[in-house]
Design a protein around this motif. Structure first.
Motif, mmCIF file in Angstrom:
data_model
loop_
_atom_site.group_PDB
_atom_site.id
_atom_site.type_symbol
_atom_site.label_atom_id
_atom_site.label_comp_id
_atom_site.label_asym_id
_atom_site.label_seq_id
_atom_site.Cartn_x
_atom_site.Cartn_y
_atom_site.Cartn_z
ATOM 1 N N PRO A 191 0.817 -1.215 0.000
ATOM 2 C CA PRO A 191 0.000 0.000 0.000
ATOM 3 C C PRO A 191 0.853 1.268 0.000
ATOM 4 N N VAL A 192 0.255 2.339 -0.484
ATOM 5 C CA VAL A 192 0.893 3.654 -0.426
ATOM 6 C C VAL A 192 0.527 4.248 0.931
ATOM 7 N N TYR A 193 1.473 4.237 1.841
ATOM 8 C CA TYR A 193 1.187 4.709 3.197
ATOM 9 C C TYR A 193 1.299 6.220 3.254
ATOM 10 N N LEU A 194 0.223 6.894 2.823
ATOM 11 C CA LEU A 194 0.216 8.360 2.848
ATOM 12 C C LEU A 194 -0.114 8.817 4.260
ATOM 13 N N THR A 195 0.871 8.664 5.131
ATOM 14 C CA THR A 195 0.693 9.114 6.514
ATOM 15 C C THR A 195 1.991 9.748 6.986
ATOM 16 N N SER A 196 1.856 10.813 7.747
ATOM 17 C CA SER A 196 3.065 11.470 8.261
ATOM 18 C C SER A 196 3.464 10.898 9.615
ATOM 19 N N THR A 197 2.442 10.468 10.404
ATOM 20 C CA THR A 197 2.750 10.014 11.761
ATOM 21 C C THR A 197 2.042 8.697 12.064
ATOM 22 N N TYR A 198 2.370 8.094 13.181
ATOM 23 C CA TYR A 198 1.904 6.752 13.536
ATOM 24 C C TYR A 198 1.485 6.767 15.003
ATOM 25 N N VAL A 199 0.336 6.188 15.289
ATOM 26 C CA VAL A 199 -0.177 6.186 16.662
ATOM 27 C C VAL A 199 0.666 5.244 17.523
ATOM 28 N N GLN A 200 1.016 5.712 18.708
ATOM 29 C CA GLN A 200 1.847 4.924 19.615
ATOM 30 C C GLN A 200 0.963 4.276 20.684
ATOM 31 N N GLU A 201 1.278 3.055 21.019
ATOM 32 C CA GLU A 201 0.466 2.344 22.025
ATOM 33 C C GLU A 201 0.585 3.001 23.395
ATOM 34 N N GLU A 202 1.802 3.354 23.748
ATOM 35 C CA GLU A 202 2.062 4.176 24.929
ATOM 36 C C GLU A 202 3.280 5.011 24.552
ATOM 37 N N PRO A 203 3.582 6.081 25.255
ATOM 38 C CA PRO A 203 4.686 6.943 24.815
ATOM 39 C C PRO A 203 5.957 6.142 24.534
ATOM 40 N N GLY A 204 6.454 6.281 23.306
ATOM 41 C CA GLY A 204 7.694 5.607 22.941
ATOM 42 C C GLY A 204 7.512 4.183 22.486
#
Ligand SMILES: *Cc1c(COP(=O)(O)O)cnc(C)c1O
Length: 389
Positions: free
Chosen positions: A32-45
């Motif tokens: 897929p073309v991952y047109l995303t700038s950021t990624y959700v984190q499960e917990e910080p870091g």
């Protein structure tokens, strides 16, 4: 899933599969073309391998793995252009370091050295890389990098990768090779001991004149770390869409390169027989001055040819403008055939006396032979040259 990333598989299999897996959630066979700038984190870091798309993006990761596998290297890094890739390599150096480069290289590579890096205190010598004595003589205590481009541009000279790599290792000098013209289908510099291979993926790798991009491949973990630091810090990275388009390109790289080479041989033969042509530069001809080396180092002669007409700049420009199937354009490596008059187009940045010294004349014409029907290409070449009455 079998692992297609290593050399256990043939080139065509790696071209189609390496670096890519069907999407685990949907089974989508294309990355897929991952047109995303950021990624959700499960917990910080706590991330799933991705935190921000300048640093890494899954579509880019697939392309980087694919190109690394094609070059037989451990690490791939992709950039927004070939020049951004070369810039990253030069950034391994510091003020006072000395670089030896070929003297008939891509005009933009010469420009990057001369107009930017000289200003920052890097010193360059541009030498005829086909002459190993000249390369050896150019080495100084400050020499840190030898830059090669083979076959070279526009004269299609070939330099001995293994011999230059061996010479550099003695002096603890890095070696980097621009593999844009040959492509990994024809030549894998890392296998000859070169430290870094780089590409303008704009050309054969993309193959459809639809993307501007660049790439670096290396086997050295330490170099990967430094180059990756620069890639992430400066941010000359490609968009996910461009990575997707390049991945589509590499799937047919082997097929395209076979046809480029077949067509080029026939055109080079026709040029050799044309009385108005005074010289043909083509690695696939047994009359090429380094044909032995070509046979050792390359799978085919590739798809690039240049030839000389005994003509003024103006007359050569008229011939270049007279083609009908070959399009008059800079660049190369796409499915469509292109014609270039280096002196007035791609190599305009090189001063006349420099280029005459390097051996390329006013009447030089460069062809990027595409994958059209050979009969149409042959007719086009003959007709364009025939305007020189
Ligand atoms: C086009 C080209 C480059 C520069 O790459 P860009 O993608 O245009 O930045 C470098 N080397 C060679 C041999 C090229 O043909």
């Amino acid at each position: 899933m079998p692992n297609h990333d290593n050399c256990e598989f043939g080139f065509g299999t790696r071209a189609i599969h390496a670096g890519q897996r069907p999407d685990p959630e949907t089974g989508a066979i294309m990355t897929p073309v991952y047109l995303t700038s950021t990624y959700v984190q499960e917990e910080p870091g706590k991330i799933k391998g991705y935190d921000y798309s300048r640093t890494c993006n899954p579509t880019r990761t697939a392309l980087e793995g694919n190109l690394a596998a094609l070059e037989g290297g451990a690490h791939g890094l992709c950039f927004s252009s070939g020049m951004a890739a070369m810039n990253t390599i030069l950034n391994l150096l510091k003020s006072g370091d000395h670089v030896i480069s070929g003297n008939d290289i891509y005009g933009g590579s010469y420009r990057l050295c001369k107009t930017l890096y000289e200003k920052y205190g890097l010193e360059f010598d541009f030498v005829d890389m086909t002459n190993l004595d000249l390369v050896a003589q150019a080495i100084r205590p400050e020499t840190r990098l030898i830059l090669m481009e083979t076959p070279s541009n526009p004269l299609l000279r070939v330099c001995d990768l293994a011999a230059i790599a061996a010479m550099a290792k003695e002096g603890d000098i890095l070696t980097a090779c621009d593999n844009t013209f040959a492509t990994p289908y024809n030549q894998t510099p890392l296998a000859h001991g070169i430290d870094i291979v780089w590409h303008s993926t704009t050309k054969y790798i993309g193959g459809h004149s639809h993307v501007v991009g660049g790439a670096i491949v290396t086997n050295d973990d330490n170099l990967r770390q430094q180059l990756g630091h620069f890639q992430n810090t400066v941010g000359g990275t490609p968009s996910p869409m461009d990575c997707f388009l390049l991945l589509r390109g590499t799937k047919t790289l082997h097929l395209r390169m076979q046809r480029h080479a077949e067509n080029a041989i026939q055109i080079a033969d026709a040029l050799r027989d044309n009385p108005r042509v005074t010289a043909v530069h083509f690695p696939g001809h047994d009359s090429h001055p380094q044909y032995d080396l070509v046979q050792r180092q390359m799978r085919t002669g590739g798809g690039m040819i240049s030839f000389e007409l005994d003509a003024s700049v103006e007359d050569a420009m008229r011939v270049a403008s007279a083609f009908r199937v070959f399009a008059l354009a800079e660049s190369l490596g796409g499915v469509e055939s292109l014609v270039d008059h280096p002196v007035s187009m791609t190599h305009g940045a090189i001063p006349r006396e420099e280029r005459i010294k390097a051996g390329f004349q006013d009447g030089l014409i460069r062809l990027s032979v595409g994958v059209e029907d050979i009969a149409d290409l042959l007719t086009d070449v003959e007709r364009a040259i025939a305007i020189l009455a």
